[in-house]
Design an enzyme around this catalytic site. Sequence first.
Site, short mmCIF file in Angstrom:
data_model
loop_
_atom_site.label_atom_id
_atom_site.label_comp_id
_atom_site.label_asym_id
_atom_site.label_seq_id
_atom_site.Cartn_x
_atom_site.Cartn_y
_atom_site.Cartn_z
CE LYS A 55 -3.99 -2.16 2.09
NZ LYS A 55 -4.58 -2.70 3.37
CD GLN A 99 -3.74 -4.50 6.32
OE1 GLN A 99 -3.86 -3.24 5.94
NE2 GLN A 99 -4.28 -5.66 6.00
CG ASP A 122 -10.10 0.11 4.85
OD1 ASP A 122 -9.86 -0.42 4.02
OD2 ASP A 122 -9.07 0.23 6.04
N1 GUN Z 1 -7.35 -6.61 6.35
C1 GUN Z 1 -7.65 -7.24 5.06
N2 GUN Z 1 -8.21 -6.51 4.11
C2 GUN Z 1 -8.09 -5.29 4.58
C3 GUN Z 1 -8.63 -4.06 4.18
O1 GUN Z 1 -9.11 -4.01 3.00
N3 GUN Z 1 -8.70 -2.92 4.92
C4 GUN Z 1 -7.99 -3.07 6.19
N4 GUN Z 1 -8.02 -1.98 6.92
N5 GUN Z 1 -7.60 -4.09 6.83
C5 GUN Z 1 -7.60 -5.24 6.08
#
Ligand code: GUN
Length: 297
Positions: A55, A99, A122
């Site tokens: 990311k 995350q 998100d």
């Molecule tokens: N963990 C797995 N997928 C995601 C996501 O799309 N966003 C976040 N914040 N954590 C994750």
Amino acid sequence: MSQAAVIDGAGFAAGLRGRVADGVATFRNQAGRAPGLAVVLVGEDPASQVYVRSKGKATVEAGMLSFEHRLPADTAQDDLLALVRRLNADPAVDGILVQLPLPKQIDEQAVIETIDPTKDVDGFHPVNAGRLASGLDGFVPCTPLGCLMLLKDRLGDLSGLDAVVIGRSNIVGKPMAALLLRESCTVTIAHSRTRDLPEVVRRADIVVAAVGRPQMVKGDWLKPGATVIDVGINRVPAAEPGKTRLVGDVDFDSALPVAGAITPVPKGVGPMTIAVLLRNTLVSACRREGVDVSPDL
Ligand code: GUN
């Protein structure tokens, strides 16, 4: 026998990232600053570390600022909430992503609800979930929005199509169903208690599989010509001893001769998630600064 078209999610994601990068350049000219994304990682979960690293890299490649915050696994909930509040107040931060999963001493929902909904790229905050359910503008979770983009690219107008979403998570299943409903599909949400799942799936023009069960959906469950979106990323033992490989929730080999189109794993839905995250961050920055960069993000 005819074969399904294999949907090039990686290629579509690369195109979207290119459009985002163009939009970022326009934004920087007009706003005099770059969009900023803050990513918070608590602990050392190996998969999460990989995601957070990619990311950050993609954020910088798109011309945006990446603010990475790595906290130890034993971080107290109050300290994490204090960090989120600082990011809420920081004008250089347009998007905040914490995350998941979080260590067990931390209440995930409390963290999600502390993020400013206008920075919640998100789309996990209940305000954004509610806005989606109500048909209002807001942030939509990245993976289901990426799936919808692939479906519309493939099928055009989705109106009237029968869609079955397998899985009811807040991250994928529920927002996916809301998006398909917004597109005027007839939507069924199937889950672990659904009776006769193969029969339910057989009705669908669109199947979105998001259950986390390797190769669960078989080719003979599908209506011929169906469009199949496989959200699963499951690591299973490979033929070679000691090695592993990634498979989806759909049994790709048996689905291929039946489906009209299908996303592969890897290089299907996966790359879309980060591309949409960048898109959401740019959209957030534009809303905050009153800048309009591109109609087709
Ligand atoms: N963990 C797995 N997928 C995601 C996501 O799309 N966003 C976040 N914040 N954590 C994750």
